[in-house]
Scaffold this motif. Structure first.
Motif, PDB file in Angstrom:
ATOM      1  N   CYS A   1      -4.406  -1.128  -3.261  1.00 15.03           N
ATOM      2  CA  CYS A   1      -3.272  -1.957  -2.854  1.00 15.03           C
ATOM      3  C   CYS A   1      -2.887  -2.894  -3.992  1.00 15.03           C
TER       4      CYS A   1
ATOM      5  N   ARG B   1       0.841  -1.194   0.000  1.00 18.41           N
ATOM      6  CA  ARG B   1       0.000   0.000   0.000  1.00 18.41           C
ATOM      7  C   ARG B   1       0.876   1.243   0.000  1.00 18.41           C
ATOM      8  N   ALA B   2       0.254   2.361  -0.343  1.00 19.36           N
ATOM      9  CA  ALA B   2       0.970   3.632  -0.371  1.00 19.36           C
ATOM     10  C   ALA B   2       1.343   4.052   1.045  1.00 19.36           C
ATOM     11  N   LYS B   3       2.482   4.718   1.148  1.00 19.39           N
ATOM     12  CA  LYS B   3       2.943   5.256   2.430  1.00 19.39           C
ATOM     13  C   LYS B   3       3.541   6.630   2.160  1.00 19.39           C
TER      14      LYS B   3
ATOM     15  N   ARG C   1       5.950   3.404  -0.301  1.00 20.55           N
ATOM     16  CA  ARG C   1       5.101   2.227  -0.254  1.00 20.55           C
ATOM     17  C   ARG C   1       5.544   1.366   0.908  1.00 20.55           C
TER      18      ARG C   1
END
Length: 107
Positions: free
Chosen positions: A99, A39-41, A46
Motif C-alpha cells: 500500500c 491499495r491495488a484494485k 487502485r
C-alpha cells in the motif's frame, strides 16, 4: 520509517483521488490508529480506503497485534530482507499486498 505523521486533509485527497472514503480518520497518525491508504484494485486499478495502521497477524483475536504466545507485538516496521520469511509479514509479502500511505508532514 517514521511512526507519526500528518494525513493530508480530505480536500487535498479529493484533488488526487477519484473516490475518497466517507469514513473519518485522525489528522495525526500513529500506530493502531485508522487512516487512509492506497491499495491495488483489480488488474490495473487502485482505491483509497481507510484502515488500521499496523500488521495484524492472522491468529490475533483482536485488532491489537499479538504473538503466538499472546503477548503484544510491535508490527509497525519491518526489514525488507526478512519480509518473505517472517510469520507476520511473509504471507502478505508473497501475495504482493502493498500500500501507499498519503502523508504530508512528519511529526
Amino acid at each position: 520509517m517514521c511512526t507519526y505523521y500528518e494525513v493530508p486533509g480530505r480536500e487535498q485527497l479529493v484533488l488526487h483521488f477519484d473516490d475518497v472514503p466517507e469514513e473519518e480518520w485522525r489528522d495525526k497518525m500513529s500506530p493502531l490508529y485508522r487512516g487512509p491508504f492506497l491499495r491495488a484494485k483489480g488488474e490495473a486499478g487502485r482505491e483509497l480506503v481507510v484502515g488500521q495502521w499496523g500488521m495484524i497477524p492472522p491468529h490475533s483475536k483482536t485488532h491489537i497485534p499479538t504473538g503466538k504466545d499472546g503477548k503484544r507485538l510491535s508490527t509497525v516496521n519491518a526489514r525488507r530482507e526478512g519480509m518473505a520469511k517472517s510469520w507476520t509479514y511473509g504471507g502478505p509479502w508473497r501475495k504482493g499486498q502493498r500500500c501507499i500511505i498519503p502523508a504530508q508532514l512528519y511529526v
